[in-house]
Each structure stands twice: as C-alpha cells, then as structure tokens.
Scaffold this motif. Structure first.
Motif, short mmCIF file in Angstrom:
data_model
loop_
_atom_site.label_atom_id
_atom_site.label_comp_id
_atom_site.label_asym_id
_atom_site.label_seq_id
_atom_site.Cartn_x
_atom_site.Cartn_y
_atom_site.Cartn_z
N GLU A 31 0.87 -1.18 0.00
CA GLU A 31 0.00 0.00 0.00
C GLU A 31 0.90 1.22 0.00
O GLU A 31 1.79 1.33 0.85
N ILE A 32 0.66 2.09 -0.96
CA ILE A 32 1.46 3.30 -1.06
C ILE A 32 0.55 4.51 -1.10
O ILE A 32 -0.62 4.40 -1.47
N GLN A 33 1.10 5.63 -0.71
CA GLN A 33 0.39 6.88 -0.86
C GLN A 33 1.11 7.67 -1.94
O GLN A 33 2.33 7.87 -1.88
N ARG A 34 0.38 8.04 -2.94
CA ARG A 34 0.93 8.68 -4.13
C ARG A 34 1.79 9.89 -3.79
O ARG A 34 2.92 10.02 -4.28
N ASN A 35 1.28 10.77 -2.95
CA ASN A 35 2.03 11.99 -2.62
C ASN A 35 3.32 11.68 -1.86
O ASN A 35 4.34 12.32 -2.10
N ASP A 36 3.28 10.70 -0.96
CA ASP A 36 4.49 10.32 -0.23
C ASP A 36 5.55 9.78 -1.18
O ASP A 36 6.74 10.09 -1.05
N LEU A 37 5.11 8.94 -2.11
CA LEU A 37 6.05 8.37 -3.08
C LEU A 37 6.61 9.46 -4.00
O LEU A 37 7.80 9.47 -4.32
N ILE A 48 3.83 9.16 -10.61
CA ILE A 48 3.50 7.93 -9.89
C ILE A 48 2.30 7.26 -10.56
O ILE A 48 2.30 6.04 -10.78
N ASN A 49 1.29 8.06 -10.92
CA ASN A 49 0.13 7.51 -11.65
C ASN A 49 0.56 6.84 -12.94
O ASN A 49 0.07 5.77 -13.29
N TYR A 50 1.46 7.50 -13.68
CA TYR A 50 1.94 6.95 -14.95
C TYR A 50 2.61 5.59 -14.73
O TYR A 50 2.31 4.62 -15.44
N VAL A 51 3.49 5.51 -13.75
CA VAL A 51 4.19 4.26 -13.48
C VAL A 51 3.19 3.16 -13.13
O VAL A 51 3.26 2.05 -13.65
N ILE A 52 2.26 3.47 -12.26
CA ILE A 52 1.29 2.46 -11.83
C ILE A 52 0.39 2.02 -12.98
O ILE A 52 0.15 0.83 -13.16
N SER A 53 -0.07 2.97 -13.78
CA SER A 53 -1.00 2.61 -14.85
C SER A 53 -0.33 1.91 -16.03
O SER A 53 -0.99 1.19 -16.77
N THR A 54 0.98 2.08 -16.19
CA THR A 54 1.66 1.45 -17.33
C THR A 54 2.51 0.24 -16.95
O THR A 54 2.72 -0.64 -17.76
N ARG A 55 2.96 0.19 -15.71
CA ARG A 55 3.88 -0.88 -15.31
C ARG A 55 3.24 -1.94 -14.41
O ARG A 55 3.80 -3.00 -14.22
N PHE A 56 2.08 -1.62 -13.86
CA PHE A 56 1.41 -2.54 -12.94
C PHE A 56 0.01 -2.86 -13.46
O PHE A 56 -0.99 -2.57 -12.81
N THR A 57 -0.03 -3.45 -14.64
CA THR A 57 -1.29 -3.77 -15.31
C THR A 57 -1.68 -5.22 -15.06
O THR A 57 -0.85 -6.03 -14.63
N VAL A 58 -2.91 -5.54 -15.36
CA VAL A 58 -3.39 -6.93 -15.25
C VAL A 58 -2.56 -7.83 -16.17
O VAL A 58 -2.19 -8.94 -15.79
N GLU A 59 -2.27 -7.34 -17.37
CA GLU A 59 -1.50 -8.13 -18.33
C GLU A 59 -0.12 -8.47 -17.78
O GLU A 59 0.44 -9.51 -18.10
#
Length: 159
Positions: A31-37, A48-59
């Motif tokens: 569990e991470i907090q976007r602003n802290d990261l 941070i949103n970009y990394v999560i949405s492109t690197r941590f996908t279901v695929e």
C-alpha cells in the motif's frame, strides 16, 4: 530527447522500488500513498500515476486498487500464474478477443518474467504481433493480433 530518457529512468526506478517492496513484504501486497512516493522521488504525483498505470497492469500480473480521499492509498498486489493449473487458459483470458500491441507486450513480458517462455520466444512473439507489420484497420488488427498470439502461445505452452 534527454528529457524522455530522464523520465524513463525515473519511471524505471519507481517501478523497481515498488517491486522490491512487494518482494520483501509478507502481506503479498503493498500500500502506497501517491504523494508520499512523489515526495520520496522528487517528482510530480502524476509520474507515480503513470508508473502504476503502465507498469502494474493486469496483463503484467498485477491488481491495483485505490482508495481516494483522506488516508487514501493505492494497493498493488502481484498475481502469480497458477502453474499447477492451466496456464494457457489463464493467458487466453488475458488476451481476450482483441489485444493492442502494448497489452500484447505486457502479456509476453509477464510470461518471460514467469519463465514460461524464453527470451528468443519473446522476441519472436513480439515480431509476429507488431502492429507495423499488420497493415489493416485498428479493430481488425487487434482481433487478428489476439488470434495470432493465442495460436502461437498454444504451440509454445502446450507444446
């Protein structure tokens, strides 16, 4: 072009940091907090949103949940392929009836990380599903790519 390399490098570092936390944790999730990261890496929260949405996908084998508001968090959980079960059926569900090149890359990367395919097989699969080679309308191309990837993976995974 230097700016792109720097952003890519920051994204790689953030991705690896999150993966390291996942590997070291006992809970099976982080569990991470976007602003802290963002503060930690001295970047904007949208990075941070970009990394999560492109690197941590279901695929790629991740489930991402988020809770907004005060005390909100982003929870990332790694899903392992059930190697005792029917991996091919699981992969078919990921591919679906159509798949973009980016999603196909993610599926292939996940299979490579899970050591279900070799580097050589991954390169061959990527070459086969490359959108530049498939000269047709986007919707047809995504359906054809899904069919082609499914057939090729059946030969590899069931072979």
């Amino acid at each position: 072009m230097i700016g792109v390399d720097i952003l890519s490098n920051i994204s790689d570092i953030i991705e690896q940091y999150i993966k390291d936390i996942l590997l070291s944790g006992q809970a099976g999730y982080v569990e991470i907090q976007r602003n802290d990261l963002a503060d930690r890496f001295r970047c904007v929260p949208s990075q941070i949103n970009y990394v999560i949405s492109t690197r941590f996908t279901v695929e790629r084998g991740y489930i991402v949940e988020s809770k907004r508001g005060g005390g909100g968090y982003i929870r990332i959980r790694k899903m392992d392929l059930d190697k005792g079960g029917n991996v091919y059926q699981t992969v078919l569900r990921l591919i679906g009836r159509q798949i973009s090149f980016r999603e196909a890359e993610d599926v292939i990367q996940r299979l490579l990380e899970e050591r279900l395919i070799t580097q050589r097989e991954a390169r061959m699969l990527l070459a086969a599903v490359d959108g530049d080679l498939l000269q047709m309308a986007a919707s047809e191309r995504d359906r054809f790519r899904a069919q082609l990837l499914s057939v090729l993976l059946m030969a590899i995974l069931k072979g």
